[in-house]
Write an enzyme that holds these catalytic residues in place. Structure first.
Site, short mmCIF file in Angstrom:
data_model
loop_
_atom_site.label_atom_id
_atom_site.label_comp_id
_atom_site.label_asym_id
_atom_site.label_seq_id
_atom_site.Cartn_x
_atom_site.Cartn_y
_atom_site.Cartn_z
N TRP A 1 15.12 -20.60 19.28
CA TRP A 1 15.39 -19.46 18.41
C TRP A 1 16.67 -18.72 18.82
O TRP A 1 17.45 -18.27 17.99
CB TRP A 1 14.18 -18.51 18.46
CG TRP A 1 14.28 -17.27 17.65
CD1 TRP A 1 15.01 -17.09 16.49
CD2 TRP A 1 13.63 -16.03 17.92
NE1 TRP A 1 14.82 -15.81 16.02
CE2 TRP A 1 13.99 -15.13 16.88
CE3 TRP A 1 12.75 -15.58 18.92
CZ2 TRP A 1 13.51 -13.83 16.82
CZ3 TRP A 1 12.28 -14.29 18.86
CH2 TRP A 1 12.66 -13.42 17.82
N ARG A 2 16.87 -18.57 20.13
CA ARG A 2 18.00 -17.79 20.64
C ARG A 2 19.16 -18.68 21.05
O ARG A 2 20.04 -18.26 21.81
CB ARG A 2 17.53 -16.96 21.86
CG ARG A 2 16.33 -16.07 21.56
CD ARG A 2 15.77 -15.43 22.82
NE ARG A 2 14.46 -14.83 22.61
CZ ARG A 2 14.25 -13.57 22.21
NH1 ARG A 2 15.27 -12.78 22.01
NH2 ARG A 2 13.02 -13.12 22.04
N GLY B 1 8.63 -11.97 23.89
CA GLY B 1 10.04 -11.90 23.51
C GLY B 1 10.86 -11.07 24.49
O GLY B 1 11.93 -10.58 24.16
N TYR C 1 17.07 -20.94 12.52
CA TYR C 1 17.59 -20.39 13.77
C TYR C 1 19.12 -20.46 13.77
O TYR C 1 19.69 -21.54 13.68
CB TYR C 1 17.02 -21.14 14.99
CG TYR C 1 15.52 -20.97 15.18
CD1 TYR C 1 14.80 -19.97 14.51
CD2 TYR C 1 14.81 -21.79 16.04
CE1 TYR C 1 13.44 -19.82 14.68
CE2 TYR C 1 13.44 -21.65 16.22
CZ TYR C 1 12.76 -20.66 15.53
OH TYR C 1 11.40 -20.52 15.70
N GLY D 1 11.62 -19.07 25.51
CA GLY D 1 12.90 -19.03 24.80
C GLY D 1 14.05 -18.47 25.60
O GLY D 1 15.07 -18.06 25.03
N1 LIG Z 1 7.31 -19.68 14.48
C1 LIG Z 1 7.89 -18.51 14.54
O1 LIG Z 1 7.85 -17.70 13.59
C2 LIG Z 1 8.58 -18.13 15.81
C3 LIG Z 1 9.04 -16.81 16.01
C4 LIG Z 1 9.66 -16.51 17.22
C5 LIG Z 1 9.82 -17.50 18.18
N2 LIG Z 1 9.39 -18.78 17.95
C6 LIG Z 1 9.54 -19.86 18.94
O2 LIG Z 1 9.18 -19.38 20.21
C7 LIG Z 1 10.28 -19.56 21.10
C8 LIG Z 1 10.25 -18.52 22.16
O3 LIG Z 1 10.40 -17.22 21.61
P1 LIG Z 1 11.04 -16.09 22.50
O4 LIG Z 1 12.42 -16.45 22.86
O5 LIG Z 1 10.79 -14.80 21.81
O6 LIG Z 1 10.09 -16.25 23.79
P2 LIG Z 1 9.86 -15.47 25.14
O7 LIG Z 1 9.99 -16.52 26.21
O8 LIG Z 1 8.62 -14.67 25.02
O9 LIG Z 1 11.06 -14.42 25.27
C9 LIG Z 1 12.35 -14.78 25.64
C10 LIG Z 1 13.12 -13.52 25.96
O10 LIG Z 1 12.62 -12.98 27.17
C11 LIG Z 1 13.70 -12.76 28.06
N3 LIG Z 1 13.26 -13.01 29.43
C12 LIG Z 1 12.62 -14.10 29.92
N4 LIG Z 1 12.39 -13.99 31.24
C13 LIG Z 1 12.88 -12.77 31.60
C14 LIG Z 1 12.94 -12.06 32.83
N5 LIG Z 1 12.43 -12.58 33.96
N6 LIG Z 1 13.50 -10.83 32.84
C15 LIG Z 1 14.01 -10.30 31.70
N7 LIG Z 1 13.99 -10.93 30.50
C16 LIG Z 1 13.44 -12.16 30.45
C17 LIG Z 1 14.75 -13.76 27.65
O11 LIG Z 1 16.01 -13.31 28.08
P3 LIG Z 1 17.08 -14.35 28.73
O12 LIG Z 1 17.47 -15.28 27.65
O13 LIG Z 1 18.20 -13.42 29.13
O14 LIG Z 1 16.44 -15.01 29.90
C18 LIG Z 1 14.60 -13.78 26.15
O15 LIG Z 1 15.32 -12.72 25.56
C19 LIG Z 1 11.49 -19.54 20.19
O16 LIG Z 1 12.64 -20.12 20.76
C20 LIG Z 1 10.99 -20.33 19.04
O17 LIG Z 1 11.02 -21.72 19.33
C21 LIG Z 1 8.76 -19.09 16.79
#
Ligand SMILES: NC(=O)c1ccc[n+]([C@@H]2O[C@H](COP(=O)([O-])OP(=O)(O)OC[C@H]3O[C@@H](n4cnc5c(N)ncnc54)[C@H](OP(=O)(O)O)[C@@H]3O)[C@@H](O)[C@H]2O)c1
Length: 279
Positions: free
Chosen positions: A11-12, A200, A42, A245
């Site tokens: 996504w990102r 997220g 995305y 993500g």
């Molecule tokens: N089906 C749908 O409608 C839908 C919707 C949303 C997402 N998705 C899927 O789910 C995947 C994951 O979503 P997501 O990216 O929201 O998941 P997530 O893993 O919950 O969140 C990722 C975010 O958390 C931050 N993060 C992670 N570890 C961290 C830490 N230790 N300290 C501070 N920040 C931290 C990341 O920043 P950094 O990048 O700076 O590490 C990033 O901004 C997407 O890529 C997509 O494939 C699907």
């Protein structure tokens, strides 16, 4: 189909250069992740636009085709602003071909409908998904952000199984436990792909009862908040695979270190979310 125990999501991802994207994908695969989850939407609203994340992933795969053999690849279609959702047969068949073209592949292991289109009859969507599987362009099909009733309505018309459900599910978003999603997944034998399993990023940027419960378990177990939050999603009795993500390779490696919560620790997080003890 084996989706592993952790997935990496794109996504990102669309803002990465090809080398940056290559490093992330390679780090994920080297850490034991196989399921790579992307979607045609995305990148929409960013520099590369609609399809941007698939284009970047396609560039990574073109530069090193051996990576394709190491991954279970899934993409999603069905969101098309400003409509905003379209699950008509003509649209989805075209969207699938466009995704395969951007990715530079002839098939994906899994194709998911990103959000339900309220204007398309479930019977028609079922025929489209069955046709995708029959075509060989898609190994299996799944749905995302469908209510349990919508999944049941679709399943009633399908020949192929609905292999995955993809809801938002995390320590900070526990609705799938109570809205029937995780129960229906077990009823129909679907794997649950949990999106935003770290909220997220809200796990790190906000301070609330759930964050404090996770931090306490971290002190008790020696595992990080990420590792505990991912273990929570897997701790439910359904077959849950969290999709992380992060755009930071080191955080991908951290997430791949698995731990298991005890039942008491799992319920500590449920109770922190509910704000009261289990009855
Ligand atoms: N089906 C749908 O409608 C839908 C919707 C949303 C997402 N998705 C899927 O789910 C995947 C994951 O979503 P997501 O990216 O929201 O998941 P997530 O893993 O919950 O969140 C990722 C975010 O958390 C931050 N993060 C992670 N570890 C961290 C830490 N230790 N300290 C501070 N920040 C931290 C990341 O920043 P950094 O990048 O700076 O590490 C990033 O901004 C997407 O890529 C997509 O494939 C699907």
């Amino acid at each position: 189909m084996d989706f592993g125990t952790l997935a990496y999501g794109c996504w990102r991802f669309a803002g990465n250069s090809t080398p940056e994207a290559d490093r992330l994908i390679r780090t994920a695969l080297d850490a034991g992740i196989t399921l790579i989850d992307t979607a045609d939407i995305y990148g929409f609203g960013e520099a590369r636009g609609f399809g941007g994340a698939e284009v970047v992933l396609g560039e990574v795969l073109a530069a090193d085709p051996s990576l394709r053999e190491r991954m279970v690849l899934t993409t999603k279609g069905g969101i098309i602003p400003p409509r905003p959702y379209d699950s008509s047969r003509d649209y989805l068949m075209g969207a699938l071909e466009a995704s395969l073209s951007r990715l530079g592949v002839d098939h994906v292991e899994l194709y998911q409908i990103h959000r339900p289109d309220l204007t398309t009859p479930m019977r028609d969507l079922a025929q489209t998904l069955d046709a995708m599987v029959s075509s060989g362009r898609v190994g299996a099909v799944g749905v995302s952000n469908f209510t349990p009733a919508q999944v049941s309505a679709l399943a009633a018309h399908m020949s192929a199984p609905i292999t995955t459900l993809q809801p938002e599910f995390s320590v900070l978003h526990q609705d799938p436990i109570t809205d029937g999603t995780l129960d229906l997944a077990q009823e129909i034998g679907a794997t649950v792909l949990a999106w935003s399993p770290l909220g997220g990023g809200r796990l790190f940027t906000q301070d609330g009862p759930v964050q404090r419960a996770v931090a306490k378990l971290g002190r008790e177990t020696g595992y990080s908040a990420t590792q505990i939050a991912l273990a929570f999603t897997r701790g439910h009795g359904a077959d849950v695979v969290p999709i992380i993500g992060t755009q930071t390779p080191e955080r991908v490696e951290e997430a791949a270190v698995e731990m298991a919560l005890t039942a008491r620790q799992f319920y500590d997080i449920v109770e922190a979310y509910r704000g009261e003890a289990m009855p």
